[in-house]
Scaffold this active site. Structure first.
Site, PDB file in Angstrom:
ATOM      1  N   LYS A 279     -12.253  31.763  -3.130  1.00 17.46           N
ATOM      2  CA  LYS A 279     -13.362  32.390  -2.920  1.00 17.46           C
ATOM      3  C   LYS A 279     -13.014  33.281  -1.519  1.00 17.46           C
ATOM      4  O   LYS A 279     -12.450  33.115  -1.082  1.00 17.46           O
ATOM      5  CB  LYS A 279     -14.303  31.100  -2.369  1.00 17.46           C
ATOM      6  CG  LYS A 279     -15.441  31.765  -2.199  1.00 17.46           C
ATOM      7  CD  LYS A 279     -16.457  30.353  -2.092  1.00 17.46           C
ATOM      8  CE  LYS A 279     -17.890  31.011  -2.175  1.00 17.46           C
ATOM      9  NZ  LYS A 279     -19.313  29.805  -2.045  1.00 17.46           N
ATOM     10  N   GLU A 366     -29.408  17.026  -5.337  1.00 20.06           N
ATOM     11  CA  GLU A 366     -30.903  16.607  -4.174  1.00 20.06           C
ATOM     12  C   GLU A 366     -31.551  14.845  -4.698  1.00 20.06           C
ATOM     13  O   GLU A 366     -32.169  14.379  -4.234  1.00 20.06           O
ATOM     14  CB  GLU A 366     -31.608  17.896  -4.230  1.00 20.06           C
ATOM     15  CG  GLU A 366     -31.810  19.483  -3.524  1.00 20.06           C
ATOM     16  CD  GLU A 366     -30.202  19.778  -4.827  1.00 20.06           C
ATOM     17  OE1 GLU A 366     -29.710  19.701  -5.537  1.00 20.06           O
ATOM     18  OE2 GLU A 366     -30.365  21.202  -3.862  1.00 20.06           O
ATOM     19  N   ARG A 394     -35.916  20.059  -6.977  1.00 19.14           N
ATOM     20  CA  ARG A 394     -35.108  18.807  -8.099  1.00 19.14           C
ATOM     21  C   ARG A 394     -35.550  17.387  -7.109  1.00 19.14           C
ATOM     22  O   ARG A 394     -34.979  16.697  -8.325  1.00 19.14           O
ATOM     23  CB  ARG A 394     -33.577  19.476  -7.595  1.00 19.14           C
ATOM     24  CG  ARG A 394     -33.357  20.337  -7.980  1.00 19.14           C
ATOM     25  CD  ARG A 394     -32.891  19.935  -9.741  1.00 19.14           C
ATOM     26  NE  ARG A 394     -33.107  21.508  -9.876  1.00 19.14           N
ATOM     27  CZ  ARG A 394     -31.218  22.372 -10.175  1.00 19.14           C
ATOM     28  NH1 ARG A 394     -30.611  21.659  -9.416  1.00 19.14           N
ATOM     29  NH2 ARG A 394     -31.388  23.455 -10.914  1.00 19.14           N
TER      30      ARG A 394
END
Ligand SMILES: Cc1ncc(C[n+]2csc(CCOP(=O)(O)OP(=O)(O)O)c2C)c(N)n1
Ligand SMILES: CC(=O)[C@@H](O)[C@H](O)COP(=O)(O)O
Ligand SMILES: [Mg+2]
Length: 619
Positions: A279, A366, A394
């Protein structure tokens, strides 16, 4: 090559592996400079360049379909599908989206913004393909954090026995926004390590085989290698789910990528291609970033890097809330903090550092986060769950079924409430009021400044009687040093201006209270101003007090299900005839752009309110 001149990726097919690698470097540099200029998602896109180039080389988009999970890492795909020139306006009003957008390009067959939908969507696309007897590949590109989220796992479970081929590319950079968490992350680390271990072993074997003794030592250690490698690779959860597995592949080695993607392309069944990337590849500060500083960036100077602003008089709402939670955690050992993968975004870094035993990052989960909070609450703890408004969608059932229904004492920080700006329709936190108002037992609060927020949090903790919701935006607010110790009367609204002679009343909440107060002062308007800081329960005495006036309810959230609708319902239930003007977001999604621009487009600026007030005063 002039990257902005790329119209599509057909030209890649005639390039050599070396040329593709060189092109990747050019694209990486283009994106690095472009995103540093405009802001947007930086490190995820730098890490996925070779993989995206290889995908466009091997497959035939837009005939083949590709879905990027979340979609924040689809900038390279946008470059290769003729949108490089548009990158300079990305996420601006009228510019291209920061995620895949179907109306933008035939290359975007899917769109998201929220994590962990790409595999489910891809299975749907592949199933329709086969039912229609069509012939194209369907590819889902999923990050190592997104693949661990519930919906991804529901889809992988189904894919394991589903006969509709999908190629799942696991883009494993061992990072979420911050460090990835959970057992699956550890499993992927083991696979990564086994690959590195394999390379080290190859060197070790070469060295050993130079002597007789070395040969004997090798034979002994060979057993170890086989157990470790075979156990980890063959026992990965993916293979156990019945999916074929290819990898791990070096996600920056073009030759390896093309070979693996061609293999997957030739399969007649679903397969997971595990690709290892870095990343932030190519920009050292981002490669080393462990707290997500370079995940989503504002414009910054590449040479200097991102220098976190040192505010003295201002702070974000997230910082203000987190600071007071940390203050309360110092006084009360039963307070615990939960975040679903947004430690930095919710300004919880200090808390995680100072209270590691009482702070929990559950990853992109979540639903789990909300019910985890319920478990803590029934066991005598007082959980503070910090969750972005749009991501909290969610966990609607968990809030309803596991928290409110059991009426569990806790505090839920709905962060990024209201319009968030450049992330656009998937991230605007404008639905939480509408979905929470019908849920019994919830106390829904919207502070307008730090002091009021602290009083609200104290109230939630001291009363210890219901689930309290405190919602706050992405805006900056004034910073005060001292922490409030008092509490509020639940359901009490605050009068900012009141005069019995006033024939118009404005009712609003949150960030808009200050804006409206300034407007009334600036134009010396003879109107009442009421801070509806408790959205539920409402202050019925206050509503009765102003019932004789023309009422303007001003909110920058959805009208349907909003405060205006609740107030109108109250009056209708009490057979009180009132003239009520509700201002808010109509029945549509709000696009991306600056919040200022979006409020103007929605007719929700202070100028718009001034017009409405004058109409009521003169009408
Ligand atoms: C439902 C949901 N929760 C949280 C987020 C915030 N979010 C966006 S990207 C991201 C991390 C994604 O990590 P990964 O899938 O590994 O992709 P990477 O950025 O590493 O390429 C998170 C937590 C989101 N978009 N959707
Ligand atoms: C793609 C995604 O969902 C996150 O990166 C999100 O953009 C973070 O939003 P903030 O920048 O408001 O923390
Ligand atoms: Mg990742």
């Amino acid at each position: 090559m002039n990257i902005e001149e790329i119209e599509n990726s057909k030209f890649l097919k005639s390039m050599t592996t070396e040329e593709l690698s060189d092109l990747s470097q050019d694209i990486r540099s283009f994106i690095m400079h472009s995103v540093a200029r405009t802001g947007g998602h930086f490190s995820s896109n730098l890490g996925i360049v070779e993989l995206t180039v290889a995908l466009h080389y091997v497959f035939d988009f837009p005939r083949d379909k590709i879905a990027f999970d979340v979609g924040h890492q689809s900038y390279v795909h946008k470059v290769l599908s003729g949108r490089a020139k548009e990158l300079k306006n990305i996420r601006q009003y009228g510019g291209i989206s920061g995620f895949q957008k179907r109306k933008e390009s035939p290359y975007d067959c899917w769109e998201a913004g929220h994590s962990s939908t790409a595999i489910s969507g891809s299975i749907g696309i592949a199933t329709a393909r086969d039912l229609n007897k069509e012939d194209y590949q369907v590819i889902a590109v999923v990050g190592d954090a997104a693949i661990m989220s519930g919906e991804s796992f529901e889809a992988l479970n189904y894919l394991g026995t589903c006969k509709h081929k999908v190629i799942v590319i696991l883009n494993d950079n061992n990072m979420s926004i911050t460090k990835n968490v959970g057992g699956l992350s550890n499993m992927l680390s083991e696979i990564r390590v086994s690959e590195k271990y394999k390379n080290a072993r190859d060197n070790y074997v070469t060295f050993l085989k130079k002597s007789k003794t070395g040969e004997r030592v090798y034979q002994v250690t060979k057993k170890m290698k086989d157990v470790v490698k075979d156990h980890i690779l063959d026992e990965s959860v993916f293979t156990k789910l019945g999916l074929d597995y290819l990898g791990p592949i070096d996600g920056h080695n073009m030759e390896d990528l093309i070979s693996a993607l061609n293999t997957a392309k030739d399969y007649d069944h679903s397969v997971i291609v595990h690709v290892e990337t870095v990343k932030g590849k190519g920009y050292e500060k981002a490669e080393k970033d462990k707290i997500g500083l370079y995940h989503g960036v504002k414009p910054f100077d590449l040479n200097r890097g991102i220098v976190p602003a040192l505010h003295t008089k201002h702070q974000s709402w997230s910082e203000a809330i987190a600071n007071h939670v940390e203050f309360l955690m110092g006084k009360h050992q039963d307070i615990c903090v939960i975040t679903p993968a947004m430690i930095t975004g919710s300004s919880l870094n200090h808390i995680f550092k100072h209270y590691p035993d009482r702070s929990f990052d559950v990853g992109i989960a979540e639903e789990h986060a909300m019910t985890f909070a319920a478990g803590l609450a029934i066991s005598g703890k007082f959980p503070f769950l910090s969750i972005y408004s749009s991501f909290s969608q969610r966990a609607y059932d968990q809030l309803n079924h596991d928290i409110a229904r059991m009426d569990l004492p806790c505090l839920i920080g709905i962060d990024r409430a209201g319009l968030v700006g450049e992330d656009g329709p998937t991230h605007h936190g404008v639905f939480d009021i509408g979905y929470m108002m019908p849920i019994p037992n919830l106390i829904i609060m919207a502070p307008h400044n730090q002091k009021e927020a602290e009083l609200m949090m104290n109230t939630a903790y001291k009363n210890h009687d219901h689930p309290y919701i405190i919602r706050y935006s992405k805006n900056m607010i004034h910073k005060h040093k001292d922490h409030q110790q008092d509490v509020l009367n639940v359901g009490s609204w605050k009068i900012k201006f009141f005069d019995h002679a006033h024939l118009v009343s404005v009712i609003t909440y949150g960030d808009q209270v200050k804006n409206v107060e300034n407007l009334i002062r600036e134009y010396d308007l003879p109107v009442n101003l009421i801070n509806a800081r408790f959205l539920k329960p409402m202050d019925e005495q206050m509503l009765d007090k102003v019932a004789h006036t023309k009422i303007i309810v001003f909110e920058t959230d959805m009208l349907i299900g909003g405060l205006g609708e609740a107030i109108s319902f109250y009056y209708s239930q009490h057979h009180t005839p009132v003239e009520l003007h509700a201002m808010g977001i109509g029945d549509h999604y709000v696009t991306h752009g600056s919040v200022k621009e979006l409020l103007k487009r929605e007719g929700l600026t202070m100028d718009d309110l001034l017009i409405k007030i004058r109409e009521c005063l003169n009408g």
